[in-house]
Design a protein around this motif. Sequence first.
Motif, short mmCIF file in Angstrom:
data_model
loop_
_atom_site.label_atom_id
_atom_site.label_comp_id
_atom_site.label_asym_id
_atom_site.label_seq_id
_atom_site.Cartn_x
_atom_site.Cartn_y
_atom_site.Cartn_z
N ALA A 1 0.83 -1.21 0.00
CA ALA A 1 0.00 0.00 0.00
C ALA A 1 0.86 1.25 0.00
O ALA A 1 0.57 2.23 -0.71
CB ALA A 1 -0.93 -0.01 1.21
N ALA A 2 1.94 1.24 0.77
CA ALA A 2 2.83 2.39 0.83
C ALA A 2 3.54 2.61 -0.51
O ALA A 2 3.71 3.75 -0.95
CB ALA A 2 3.86 2.21 1.94
N VAL A 3 3.94 1.52 -1.15
CA VAL A 3 4.60 1.63 -2.45
C VAL A 3 3.63 2.22 -3.47
O VAL A 3 3.98 3.14 -4.22
CB VAL A 3 5.11 0.25 -2.92
N ALA A 4 2.40 1.70 -3.51
CA ALA A 4 1.41 2.19 -4.47
C ALA A 4 1.11 3.66 -4.24
O ALA A 4 0.99 4.45 -5.19
CB ALA A 4 0.14 1.36 -4.37
N GLN A 5 0.98 4.06 -2.98
CA GLN A 5 0.69 5.46 -2.68
C GLN A 5 1.83 6.35 -3.15
O GLN A 5 1.61 7.43 -3.71
CB GLN A 5 0.47 5.65 -1.19
N ALA A 6 3.06 5.90 -2.97
CA ALA A 6 4.22 6.71 -3.33
C ALA A 6 4.35 6.93 -4.82
O ALA A 6 4.86 7.96 -5.26
CB ALA A 6 5.49 6.05 -2.79
N ILE A 7 3.88 5.97 -5.62
CA ILE A 7 4.02 6.07 -7.08
C ILE A 7 2.71 6.41 -7.78
O ILE A 7 2.65 6.44 -9.01
CB ILE A 7 4.61 4.78 -7.67
N GLY A 8 1.66 6.65 -7.00
CA GLY A 8 0.36 6.96 -7.60
C GLY A 8 -0.28 5.77 -8.27
O GLY A 8 -1.03 5.93 -9.25
N GLY A 9 -0.03 4.59 -7.74
CA GLY A 9 -0.57 3.37 -8.32
C GLY A 9 -1.71 2.79 -7.51
O GLY A 9 -2.28 3.45 -6.63
N LEU A 10 -2.03 1.54 -7.79
CA LEU A 10 -3.10 0.82 -7.11
C LEU A 10 -2.50 -0.39 -6.42
O LEU A 10 -1.79 -1.17 -7.05
CB LEU A 10 -4.17 0.36 -8.12
N PHE A 11 -2.78 -0.56 -5.14
CA PHE A 11 -2.36 -1.75 -4.41
C PHE A 11 -3.50 -2.75 -4.37
O PHE A 11 -4.61 -2.43 -3.97
CB PHE A 11 -1.92 -1.40 -3.00
N VAL A 12 -3.20 -3.98 -4.80
CA VAL A 12 -4.17 -5.07 -4.69
C VAL A 12 -3.54 -6.15 -3.82
O VAL A 12 -2.62 -6.85 -4.26
CB VAL A 12 -4.54 -5.65 -6.07
N PRO A 13 -4.01 -6.30 -2.57
CA PRO A 13 -3.47 -7.36 -1.72
C PRO A 13 -3.84 -8.73 -2.27
O PRO A 13 -5.02 -8.99 -2.55
CB PRO A 13 -4.12 -7.10 -0.36
N THR A 14 -2.85 -9.57 -2.46
CA THR A 14 -3.07 -10.81 -3.21
C THR A 14 -2.19 -11.93 -2.68
O THR A 14 -1.00 -11.75 -2.47
CB THR A 14 -2.73 -10.61 -4.71
N ASP A 15 -2.79 -13.10 -2.50
CA ASP A 15 -2.04 -14.32 -2.21
C ASP A 15 -2.00 -15.14 -3.49
O ASP A 15 -2.97 -15.81 -3.84
CB ASP A 15 -2.70 -15.12 -1.09
N LEU A 16 -0.91 -15.08 -4.21
CA LEU A 16 -0.82 -15.71 -5.52
C LEU A 16 -0.82 -17.24 -5.46
O LEU A 16 -0.91 -17.88 -6.50
CB LEU A 16 0.43 -15.23 -6.25
N ALA A 17 -0.73 -17.79 -4.26
CA ALA A 17 -0.83 -19.25 -4.14
C ALA A 17 -2.27 -19.72 -4.36
O ALA A 17 -2.50 -20.92 -4.56
CB ALA A 17 -0.34 -19.70 -2.77
N GLN A 18 -3.23 -18.79 -4.35
CA GLN A 18 -4.64 -19.12 -4.55
C GLN A 18 -5.07 -18.78 -5.97
O GLN A 18 -4.94 -17.64 -6.40
CB GLN A 18 -5.50 -18.35 -3.54
N ARG A 19 -5.58 -19.78 -6.68
CA ARG A 19 -5.93 -19.56 -8.08
C ARG A 19 -6.95 -18.45 -8.26
O ARG A 19 -6.83 -17.61 -9.15
CB ARG A 19 -6.46 -20.87 -8.68
N GLU A 20 -7.98 -18.44 -7.40
CA GLU A 20 -9.02 -17.42 -7.54
C GLU A 20 -8.47 -16.02 -7.29
O GLU A 20 -8.99 -15.04 -7.82
CB GLU A 20 -10.19 -17.72 -6.59
N ALA A 21 -7.41 -15.92 -6.49
CA ALA A 21 -6.81 -14.63 -6.22
C ALA A 21 -6.11 -14.08 -7.46
O ALA A 21 -6.07 -12.86 -7.67
CB ALA A 21 -5.83 -14.73 -5.06
N CYS A 22 -5.57 -14.94 -8.28
CA CYS A 22 -4.93 -14.50 -9.53
C CYS A 22 -5.96 -13.88 -10.46
O CYS A 22 -5.73 -12.82 -11.06
CB CYS A 22 -4.23 -15.67 -10.21
N ARG A 23 -7.10 -14.53 -10.60
CA ARG A 23 -8.17 -13.98 -11.42
C ARG A 23 -8.67 -12.66 -10.85
O ARG A 23 -8.87 -11.67 -11.59
CB ARG A 23 -9.32 -14.99 -11.49
N ALA A 24 -8.85 -12.60 -9.53
CA ALA A 24 -9.35 -11.38 -8.89
C ALA A 24 -8.36 -10.23 -9.06
O ALA A 24 -8.78 -9.07 -9.20
CB ALA A 24 -9.62 -11.64 -7.41
N LEU A 25 -7.07 -10.53 -9.06
CA LEU A 25 -6.05 -9.48 -9.24
C LEU A 25 -6.19 -8.82 -10.60
O LEU A 25 -6.19 -7.58 -10.72
CB LEU A 25 -4.66 -10.10 -9.08
#
Length: 251
Positions: free
Chosen positions: A40-64
């Motif tokens: 979240a801090a990185v995204a705020q610093a660069i004007g981006g979007l933070f998406v919290p994601t556990d990439l070990a979960q297949r559904e999380a990849c789609r949601a990302l």
Amino acid sequence: MHKVALVTGAASGIGRAVAEGLAAAGQRVVVADLPNSEGAAVAQAIGGLFVPTDLAQREACRALVTAAQAHFGPVDILVNNAGFQSINPIADFAEDVWEQMIAVMLTAPFLLTKYVWPDMQAQQWGRIVNIGSIHSLRASPFKVGYIAAKHGMLGLTRTAALEGGPYGITVNLIAPAYVRTPLVEQQIADQARTRNISPDEVIERVMLEPAAIKRLIEPSEVAELVNFLCSPAASSMSGSVFEMALGWTAR
């Protein structure tokens, strides 16, 4: 060129440097990392979007990918960087750790590539950069999960490059030697414990012994190469391995 870039493992190390570099070049960056990370801090610093994601979960990849598309539109650039390390002999390597490493470092890059592919095809342009390792090309003891995943990522890169060529999609792999990141600091400690030697001996005798250039790589150096591979100057480059090997593979 103002594109939408999705960077995984972007809260620290190489991923953070890549996210910062792409943002500095004018891209709109989606920062993907674990919920308890500094994403979240990185995204705020660069004007981006933070998406919290556990990439070990297949559904999380789609949601990302869905979240990135909903916020910024189609994803133009995908940087598959997320990963982690586990140091153990094969006989002691836990099966659940193996499954998690393959999920995060190989299955997730495949799924994210699959999910951004239709938009890249439709717009006849896309850039996928996979952050591999010198261990995509060479093996070392006590790293079976990491090396298996990084070797697999090379195969994914080459296959996707062949399929993406007709649609203006380039897919490349960067293979750095040891980069100065929190992950490498952890590796040093793990290797010292496994080999029963000091951390300094790990750096000198294990990490840098095969290298001609005796230093660690800085994350910003990897980020600069990512930016180049996403630029018009690299439009003819696909299916390639870009070694940052410090001379390791020259032997």
